[in-house]
Motif scaffolding. Structure first.
Motif, PDB file in Angstrom:
ATOM      1  N   ASN A 131       0.819  -1.219   0.000  1.00  0.00           N
ATOM      2  CA  ASN A 131       0.000   0.000   0.000  1.00  0.00           C
ATOM      3  C   ASN A 131       0.850   1.266   0.000  1.00  0.00           C
ATOM      4  N   ASN A 132       2.144   1.105  -0.295  1.00  0.00           N
ATOM      5  CA  ASN A 132       3.062   2.255  -0.426  1.00  0.00           C
ATOM      6  C   ASN A 132       3.250   3.044   0.862  1.00  0.00           C
ATOM      7  N   ASP A 133       3.114   2.377   1.998  1.00  0.00           N
ATOM      8  CA  ASP A 133       3.375   3.088   3.258  1.00  0.00           C
ATOM      9  C   ASP A 133       4.796   2.825   3.763  1.00  0.00           C
ATOM     10  N   GLU A 193      -6.866  -8.457  -1.959  1.00  0.00           N
ATOM     11  CA  GLU A 193      -6.437  -9.168  -0.758  1.00  0.00           C
ATOM     12  C   GLU A 193      -6.755 -10.653  -0.894  1.00  0.00           C
ATOM     13  N   GLY A 194      -5.878 -11.482  -0.339  1.00  0.00           N
ATOM     14  CA  GLY A 194      -6.104 -12.915  -0.396  1.00  0.00           C
ATOM     15  C   GLY A 194      -4.809 -13.693  -0.366  1.00  0.00           C
ATOM     16  N   SER A 195      -4.922 -14.994  -0.605  1.00  0.00           N
ATOM     17  CA  SER A 195      -3.779 -15.903  -0.555  1.00  0.00           C
ATOM     18  C   SER A 195      -3.248 -16.165  -1.958  1.00  0.00           C
ATOM     19  N   TYR A 196      -1.921 -16.250  -2.054  1.00  0.00           N
ATOM     20  CA  TYR A 196      -1.255 -16.465  -3.341  1.00  0.00           C
ATOM     21  C   TYR A 196      -0.072 -17.422  -3.135  1.00  0.00           C
ATOM     22  N   SER A 197       0.450 -17.896  -4.258  1.00  0.00           N
ATOM     23  CA  SER A 197       1.664 -18.716  -4.239  1.00  0.00           C
ATOM     24  C   SER A 197       2.470 -18.401  -5.489  1.00  0.00           C
ATOM     25  N   ILE A 221      -3.984  -5.424   2.933  1.00  0.00           N
ATOM     26  CA  ILE A 221      -3.791  -3.968   2.982  1.00  0.00           C
ATOM     27  C   ILE A 221      -4.791  -3.286   3.912  1.00  0.00           C
ATOM     28  N   SER A 222      -5.658  -4.063   4.557  1.00  0.00           N
ATOM     29  CA  SER A 222      -6.640  -3.489   5.477  1.00  0.00           C
ATOM     30  C   SER A 222      -6.033  -3.394   6.869  1.00  0.00           C
ATOM     31  N   VAL A 254     -10.252  -9.917  13.025  1.00  0.00           N
ATOM     32  CA  VAL A 254      -9.457 -11.123  13.283  1.00  0.00           C
ATOM     33  C   VAL A 254      -8.022 -10.881  12.838  1.00  0.00           C
ATOM     34  N   GLU A 255      -7.066 -10.990  13.755  1.00  0.00           N
ATOM     35  CA  GLU A 255      -5.658 -10.798  13.455  1.00  0.00           C
ATOM     36  C   GLU A 255      -4.841 -11.898  14.072  1.00  0.00           C
ATOM     37  N   LEU A 256      -3.572 -11.971  13.662  1.00  0.00           N
ATOM     38  CA  LEU A 256      -2.699 -13.007  14.191  1.00  0.00           C
ATOM     39  C   LEU A 256      -2.384 -12.810  15.649  1.00  0.00           C
TER      40      LEU A 256
END
Length: 257
Positions: A131-133, A193-197, A221-222, A254-256
């Protein structure tokens, strides 16, 4: 007695494979498991062809009696049906007719190479936020290929959770030590947003075409969200039974941790 006058030299047209086609790997993976030698010649009593090792020893022989030589598809097996060792080989074909006219043709540098070429691809983090932060804006992909010689081309694909390629990196000759992925697709648009490989594929000159898949990683990015409220703005924990406690109510994403 009849006397036959024969001054015609036997003829042969042979298509010598180019240098890349001379490299093969008969390991049963379906890629360059055989070497093809295309040839056509005159009709003779006997044509003999040989596959020789680097010391000049014949490992495989072919014969055509009263006919023309056929094309050869050598699978790396010798005359005893055993696989020959990796190394450099040559091909020779010859004939001599009844009048003593002879013909010979040969070429060298046939390379049998069944060296295994394992590869892997790793990631430096499981989550990142493009997100360019300036905080965790990119992901570093690290390919590992111990066999660095004989590479024709390589490809790395970013796949979504449906297996669709969303971004690709390609090159030739050598695989880079690392690839920086900025979270954008092939059109430069930030992925959702989501899962990738990531999948890596490498093509070697001997026909090996290994591939590997990275661990899953996530684009997020949320920012975390939380709300908090209390049951009262004032309390007096003095044991008198009046407003001795205060309750807090909270809701979070929900976070880690």
């Amino acid at each position: 007695y009849a006397i036959v006058l024969d001054t015609s030299v036997p003829e042969l047209v042979i298509s010598e494979p180019n240098e890349d086609e001379k490299i093969f790997s008969p390991n049963g993976d379906g890629n360059k498991d055989i070497i093809n030698i295309f040839q056509s010649g005159s009709d003779e009593d006997l044509w003999i062809a040989y596959i020789k090792d680097s010391l000049g020893n014949t490992v495989k022989s072919f014969k055509w009696i009263d006919g023309v030589p056929d094309d050869i598809n050598w699978d790396g097996l010798d005359d005893s049906n055993n696989m020959v060792p990796d190394g450099v080989y040559s091909y020779k074909i010859e004939t001599t007719d009844r009048a003593g006219n002879s013909f010979t043709s040969e070429f060298s540098n046939i390379v049998k190479n069944t060296e295994e070429t394992p590869i892997t691809i790793n990631i430096d983090k499981a989550y990142f936020s493009p997100n360019n932060d300036m905080i965790l804006d990119s992901l570093i992909l690290t390919p590992e290929n111990p066999v660095t010689g004989g590479i024709i081309s390589w490809s790395v694909y970013i796949n979504d959770n449906k297996g669709i390629h969303r971004r690709s990196f390609v090159g030739e000759k050598s695989v880079p030590e690392s690839i920086i992925f900025d979270g954008r697709d092939s059109d430069g648009i930030r992925l959702e947003e989501g899962s990738y490989s990531a999948t890596i594929e490498v093509l070697y000159q001997n026909g090996n075409h290994p591939d590997a898949v990275s661990p899953m990683f996530n684009i997020d990015i949320s920012p975390p969200v939380a709300s908090l409220k209390s049951s009262s703005s004032v309390f007096s924990p003095n044991g008198d039974g009046l407003k001795d406690e205060i309750s807090f109510y909270q809701e979070t994403s929900v976070e880690l941790n």
